[in-house]
Design a protein around this motif. Structure first.
Motif, short mmCIF file in Angstrom:
data_model
loop_
_atom_site.label_atom_id
_atom_site.label_comp_id
_atom_site.label_asym_id
_atom_site.label_seq_id
_atom_site.Cartn_x
_atom_site.Cartn_y
_atom_site.Cartn_z
N PRO A 151 0.61 -1.42 -0.08
CA PRO A 151 0.11 0.12 -0.02
C PRO A 151 0.96 1.28 -0.01
O PRO A 151 1.77 1.25 0.91
N SER A 152 0.60 2.10 -1.04
CA SER A 152 1.45 3.15 -1.04
C SER A 152 0.73 4.77 -1.48
O SER A 152 -0.08 4.49 -2.33
N ILE A 218 0.20 13.00 -14.11
CA ILE A 218 0.30 11.56 -14.38
C ILE A 218 0.06 10.78 -13.15
O ILE A 218 -0.75 9.94 -13.29
N LEU A 219 0.70 11.32 -11.85
CA LEU A 219 0.51 10.51 -10.77
C LEU A 219 -0.90 10.53 -10.30
O LEU A 219 -1.52 9.62 -9.89
N GLU A 220 -1.66 11.48 -10.25
CA GLU A 220 -2.85 11.80 -10.16
C GLU A 220 -3.77 10.82 -10.92
O GLU A 220 -4.68 10.20 -10.47
N PHE A 221 -3.50 10.94 -12.21
CA PHE A 221 -4.49 10.08 -13.05
C PHE A 221 -4.25 8.72 -13.32
O PHE A 221 -4.91 7.97 -13.56
N LEU A 222 -3.07 8.37 -12.65
CA LEU A 222 -2.94 6.75 -12.48
C LEU A 222 -3.63 6.29 -11.21
O LEU A 222 -3.56 4.89 -11.15
N LEU A 224 -2.13 7.12 -8.09
CA LEU A 224 -1.17 6.76 -6.77
C LEU A 224 -1.08 7.95 -6.12
O LEU A 224 -0.41 7.87 -4.90
N SER A 225 -1.66 9.02 -6.55
CA SER A 225 -1.87 10.38 -5.61
C SER A 225 -2.96 10.57 -5.44
O SER A 225 -3.78 10.77 -6.29
N GLN A 262 -3.40 -2.97 -8.06
CA GLN A 262 -4.69 -2.87 -8.09
C GLN A 262 -5.26 -1.84 -8.53
O GLN A 262 -6.35 -1.61 -9.16
N ILE A 263 -4.19 -0.82 -8.81
CA ILE A 263 -4.75 0.69 -9.37
C ILE A 263 -4.13 0.97 -10.59
O ILE A 263 -4.84 1.39 -11.37
N VAL A 264 -3.10 0.63 -10.69
CA VAL A 264 -2.18 1.05 -12.05
C VAL A 264 -2.39 -0.01 -13.12
O VAL A 264 -1.89 -1.15 -13.18
N THR A 265 -3.67 0.10 -13.74
CA THR A 265 -3.83 -0.76 -14.96
C THR A 265 -3.48 -0.38 -16.31
O THR A 265 -3.49 0.82 -16.59
#
Length: 346
Positions: A151-152, A218-222, A224-225, A262-265
């Protein structure tokens, strides 16, 4: 404590990994060393959360990260975790470009990713918050959490405020244009010096949709932020609360065991590519997204990026190619592009 056995105390269920380091009488040596570092029995019974910063004094981009780390750690503690801060390196493209030093920049991405991964693996952290800023620290953190799959949360430490010269907003891009203007005899040495001295007024990454701010988007759209927090400028009053919230959020992910894989698809990568295009972002987005996809084991190539780009309109008006320097305006531009990118990838 449970009776006379201090090791019988149950740990938090969120200690899926770190219990191997801290729990039981056979871990007394590790606990002794951790107590020397200031951790208590209560601390060691909670999930251990790494807080990685890329703070360094060689650039303004990451200069506020040690302060933000304190807010991140406060959020973690208040949500029931124990933060453990560590740092890694960074190379400034802006400082090094035009010299042999620039050859170190892309290499640093791999070193940063490796170092974050190694510390998290070597201490069996239950979760991780990475505070990133200048160029290669952003993709490196994504690559590291892709390898670790714990978890990150990744928080961008923010864009620099615009400088002011003769009542006009200026940025580092204007300084580089000023160098050319001086070489062409269009401005004086004093005028170039005046521009140099005010273009970068404090902490924060280069003002404009250069690589750092592109990767922040990009971080927000991935995913992860946390949405909206990266776009808060480095020295804005809302940035410390954003860091605090990132610390709280990672504990939710730890409890529910929501991991980056589970998030970065494939869909998230396409949305990230669309966001980069819609905001007129750096072409370095292609380089980094392909590397990120590889770490996550998701098929995504330069041709896939090109297909997304072909159907995505440019909506923002950002420096270095457009007019807007202010980070607050950037936030509005990114917000507008969010709806567009959702439409373009639907």
């Amino acid at each position: 404590m449970n009776g006379t056995n201090p090791y019988a105390r149950p740990s938090d269920p969120g200690k899926r990994r770190s219990k191997t380091i801290t729990d039981g009488p056979n871990r007394a040596g590790a606990r002794s060393m951790l107590k020397a570092a200031g951790y208590t029995d209560d601390d060691l019974a909670r999930p251990l959360i790494g807080v990685a910063t890329t703070w360094i004094e060689t650039m303004p981009c990451n200069l506020n990260q040690r302060d933000l780390a304190q807010d991140v750690k406060r959020g973690i503690r208040e949500a029931g975790g124990t933060p453990m801060e560590f740092n890694t390196i960074a190379i400034s493209d802006g400082v090094s470009m035009g010299t042999d030093a620039m050859r170190a920049s892309l290499v640093s991405r791999e070193v940063i990713a490796d170092s974050i991964e190694l510390v998290a693996r070597g201490h069996l952290f239950d979760g991780l918050v990475c505070v990133v800023g200048c160029d290669k620290t952003n993709p490196a953190a994504i690559m590291a959490v892709g390898r670790l799959d714990i978890p990150s949360v990744i928080l961008y430490s923010g864009s620099i405020a615009p400088g002011k010269l003769n009542g006009q907003d200026v940025s580092i891009g204007d300084v580089y244009e000023g160098i050319g203007a001086y070489s062409a005899g269009m401005i004086t040495a004093q005028e170039l010096y005046d521009l140099e001295s005010c273009a970068c007024p404090g902490a924060g990454a280069c003002g404009g949709q250069f690589t750092a701010n592109t990767m922040s988007t990009i971080l927000e759209f991935l995913g992860l932020s946390p949405a909206g927090l990266n776009g808060i400028p480095a020295l804005d009053d809302d940035k410390p609360p954003a860091a605090y919230e990132s610390g709280r959020l990672v504990m939710d992910l730890v409890r529910d065991w929501i991991t980056p894989s589970q998030i970065v698809t494939r869909e998230a990568l396409e949305n990230a590519a669309a966001a980069a295009v819609a905001t007129g972002g750096s072409t370095n987005a292609v380089l980094h997204l392909v590397a990120i996809a590889r770490e996550f084991g998701v098929p995504f190539t330069i041709d896939d990026f090109d297909r997304v780009a072909a159907r995505t309109p440019v909506l923002a008006d950002m420096k270095p190619w457009g007019a807007i320097t202010q980070p607050t305006s950037m936030r509005r531009a990114v917000s507008r592009s969010s709806a567009a990118s959702s439409r373009s990838t639907a």
